[in-house]
Scaffold this motif. Structure first.
Motif, mmCIF file in Angstrom:
data_model
loop_
_atom_site.group_PDB
_atom_site.id
_atom_site.type_symbol
_atom_site.label_atom_id
_atom_site.label_comp_id
_atom_site.label_asym_id
_atom_site.label_seq_id
_atom_site.Cartn_x
_atom_site.Cartn_y
_atom_site.Cartn_z
ATOM 1 N N ALA A 96 54.779 38.462 63.013
ATOM 2 C CA ALA A 96 53.454 38.539 63.628
ATOM 3 C C ALA A 96 53.065 39.984 63.908
ATOM 4 O O ALA A 96 51.912 40.394 63.657
ATOM 5 N N ARG A 97 54.001 40.779 64.451
ATOM 6 C CA ARG A 97 53.690 42.180 64.745
ATOM 7 C C ARG A 97 53.372 42.953 63.468
ATOM 8 O O ARG A 97 52.431 43.748 63.428
ATOM 9 N N LYS A 98 54.143 42.710 62.430
ATOM 10 C CA LYS A 98 53.894 43.397 61.160
ATOM 11 C C LYS A 98 52.548 42.987 60.579
ATOM 12 O O LYS A 98 51.797 43.827 60.067
ATOM 13 N N ASP A 99 52.231 41.700 60.666
ATOM 14 C CA ASP A 99 50.961 41.217 60.123
ATOM 15 C C ASP A 99 49.781 41.820 60.864
ATOM 16 O O ASP A 99 48.788 42.228 60.252
ATOM 17 N N PHE A 100 49.895 41.907 62.184
ATOM 18 C CA PHE A 100 48.822 42.501 62.973
ATOM 19 C C PHE A 100 48.687 43.985 62.643
ATOM 20 O O PHE A 100 47.565 44.493 62.486
ATOM 21 N N SER A 101 49.806 44.681 62.519
ATOM 22 C CA SER A 101 49.766 46.106 62.181
ATOM 23 C C SER A 101 49.148 46.328 60.808
ATOM 24 O O SER A 101 48.357 47.258 60.611
ATOM 25 N N ASP A 102 49.497 45.466 59.845
ATOM 26 C CA ASP A 102 48.916 45.588 58.503
ATOM 27 C C ASP A 102 47.408 45.376 58.543
ATOM 28 O O ASP A 102 46.664 46.054 57.822
ATOM 29 N N VAL A 124 45.406 46.047 61.038
ATOM 30 C CA VAL A 124 44.789 47.241 61.625
ATOM 31 C C VAL A 124 44.716 48.356 60.587
ATOM 32 O O VAL A 124 43.701 49.034 60.439
ATOM 33 N N ARG A 125 45.806 48.536 59.834
ATOM 34 C CA ARG A 125 45.826 49.614 58.835
ATOM 35 C C ARG A 125 44.864 49.344 57.689
ATOM 36 O O ARG A 125 44.324 50.280 57.090
ATOM 37 N N SER A 126 44.627 48.062 57.393
ATOM 38 C CA SER A 126 43.696 47.747 56.316
ATOM 39 C C SER A 126 42.244 47.739 56.781
ATOM 40 O O SER A 126 41.342 47.430 56.020
ATOM 41 N N ARG A 127 42.034 48.053 58.042
ATOM 42 C CA ARG A 127 40.703 48.147 58.646
ATOM 43 C C ARG A 127 39.996 46.804 58.771
ATOM 44 O O ARG A 127 38.807 46.753 59.107
ATOM 45 N N SER A 128 40.697 45.711 58.491
ATOM 46 C CA SER A 128 40.058 44.394 58.621
ATOM 47 C C SER A 128 39.717 44.097 60.079
ATOM 48 O O SER A 128 38.678 43.477 60.367
ATOM 49 N N LEU A 129 40.581 44.526 61.009
ATOM 50 C CA LEU A 129 40.305 44.292 62.424
ATOM 51 C C LEU A 129 39.046 45.024 62.853
ATOM 52 O O LEU A 129 38.181 44.455 63.526
ATOM 53 N N ILE A 130 38.934 46.291 62.448
ATOM 54 C CA ILE A 130 37.751 47.073 62.814
ATOM 55 C C ILE A 130 36.500 46.434 62.227
ATOM 56 O O ILE A 130 35.457 46.347 62.893
ATOM 57 N N ALA A 131 36.581 45.962 60.981
ATOM 58 C CA ALA A 131 35.418 45.330 60.355
ATOM 59 C C ALA A 131 35.020 44.051 61.085
ATOM 60 O O ALA A 131 33.827 43.808 61.332
ATOM 61 N N LEU A 132 36.013 43.222 61.458
ATOM 62 C CA LEU A 132 35.718 41.985 62.173
ATOM 63 C C LEU A 132 35.119 42.268 63.543
ATOM 64 O O LEU A 132 34.155 41.614 63.969
ATOM 65 N N VAL A 133 35.701 43.232 64.251
ATOM 66 C CA VAL A 133 35.180 43.589 65.569
ATOM 67 C C VAL A 133 33.740 44.078 65.446
ATOM 68 O O VAL A 133 32.858 43.666 66.209
ATOM 69 N N ALA A 134 33.488 44.967 64.488
ATOM 70 C CA ALA A 134 32.136 45.508 64.313
ATOM 71 C C ALA A 134 31.142 44.401 63.986
ATOM 72 O O ALA A 134 30.021 44.365 64.536
ATOM 73 N N THR A 172 50.443 33.119 61.260
ATOM 74 C CA THR A 172 49.428 32.444 62.078
ATOM 75 C C THR A 172 49.199 33.193 63.384
ATOM 76 O O THR A 172 48.048 33.418 63.795
ATOM 77 N N ILE A 173 50.273 33.606 64.043
ATOM 78 C CA ILE A 173 50.144 34.338 65.301
ATOM 79 C C ILE A 173 49.468 35.689 65.073
ATOM 80 O O ILE A 173 48.575 36.099 65.832
ATOM 81 N N GLY A 174 49.881 36.386 64.013
ATOM 82 C CA GLY A 174 49.289 37.688 63.735
ATOM 83 C C GLY A 174 47.802 37.594 63.438
ATOM 84 O O GLY A 174 46.999 38.369 63.977
ATOM 85 N N ARG A 175 47.401 36.647 62.610
ATOM 86 C CA ARG A 175 45.976 36.485 62.286
ATOM 87 C C ARG A 175 45.189 35.978 63.489
ATOM 88 O O ARG A 175 44.014 36.327 63.669
ATOM 89 N N THR A 176 45.831 35.158 64.326
ATOM 90 C CA THR A 176 45.174 34.708 65.554
ATOM 91 C C THR A 176 44.873 35.892 66.460
ATOM 92 O O THR A 176 43.794 35.978 67.065
#
Length: 296
Positions: free
Chosen positions: A7-13, A15-25, A109-113
């Motif tokens: 889960a930690r690795k998935d969440f970190s990946d 963030v690095r792929s900028r998907s989190l920033i795009a979703l937040v924006a 699942t946890i990381g994407r959640t």
């Protein structure tokens, strides 16, 4: 611990792929913009909330766009979670470490959640700030419940997408099946249920019934649909989501069928929590079972 490591690795990946920033924006623009539109352009109430505090009009006005945008964000967050690793071959490296296939599915699942939840929480926090400035007061407890149930609602589609990602070997198949579920419940569910009524009635329409619109439930010819019909309608995650909101808000926001002691339990608002729980568990379990038997 293996599950949390995945889960930690998935969440970190993410963030690095900028998907989190795009979703937040994306969700910040939606939540903040929609709140400003309702509060400042539409006069604050959003319509249909006579006798209620104006801020509750905001909640009602956000329901329809939320039931469209949030599931799409959930699908896009989850559909590549596992099948993307399979297509690139990195899933074999992941499983060569002390991780089981169950760890991979649960960890993804946890990381994407976490990615999805951060996007929704930030967007709702911005909307709350805009609403507080516009209305001068704000029902914080109800809004927190609104935010939580919106996350749970979106997770239904995210978990389904993760389940499809685990069950298939193609990102396009996982994406299109997940989008198909979204289209079914968002645009076609009413017609599907009405078609079922037509079939059950011997391939003919009951009195006061339309195949396109369902039972007539208003006017002088009002008809109360049978309980089984309303039960099938309530299996739609959007209907279940709105039912859960009916248990959170103290005011009657008319999200669903008015509550009555005479209603069977499966037609009461609290049953929406059960429906969402089923949607959160069953697709993921089925996807894992398929993934566990797959030849990688």
């Amino acid at each position: 611990m293996s599950t949390l490591a995945v889960a930690r690795k998935d969440f970190s990946d993410a963030v690095r792929s900028r998907s989190l920033i795009a979703l937040v924006a994306l969700f910040v623009l939606f939540a903040g913009g929609a709140t400003y539109l309702v509060a400042e352009v539409l006069g604050g109430s959003g319509g249909g909330t006579e006798g209620l505090p104006p801020v509750f009009g905001l909640f009602i006005a956000l329901i329809t766009p939320i039931t469209v945008l949030v599931p799409l964000i959930g699908v896009m967050t989850g559909y590549k979670s596992i099948v993307g690793e399979r297509e690139s071959g990195s899933v074999k490296l992941l499983l060569s470490l002390p991780h089981t296939r169950r760890d991979v599915v649960a960890g993804k699942t946890i990381g994407r959640t976490a990615v999805f939840a951060v996007a929704i929480i930030v967007g709702f926090a911005v909307a709350a700030a805009v609403a507080f400035v516009s209305y001068g007061s704000f029902p914080a407890v109800e809004y927190a419940g609104f935010t939580l149930m919106t996350i749970v609602f979106g997770l239904v589609y995210l978990v389904f997408a993760v389940g499809m990602s685990a069950a298939t070997g193609s990102t396009s198949i996982a994406l299109w099946i997940s989008l198909g579920l979204f289209a079914l419940f968002q645009f076609l569910w009413g017609f599907v249920v009405n078609l079922l009524v037509w079939v059950v009635n011997g391939f003919s329409s009951p009195a006061n019934f339309s195949l396109l619109t369902g039972y007539v439930t208003f006017g002088e010819n009002a008809v109360v649909p049978p309980d089984w019909y309303r039960l099938v309608v309530s299996l739609n995650p959007s209907s279940a989501y709105q039912s859960t909101l009916g248990t959170i808000f103290s005011q009657d926001l008319n999200f669903g069928v008015s509550q009555s002691q005479s209603l069977p339990y499966y037609l009461q608002d609290w049953f929406g929590f059960v429906v969402l729980a089923i949607w959160l568990v069953v697709p993921l379990v089925l996807g894992y079972l398929r993934f566990n038997r797959s030849d990688l």
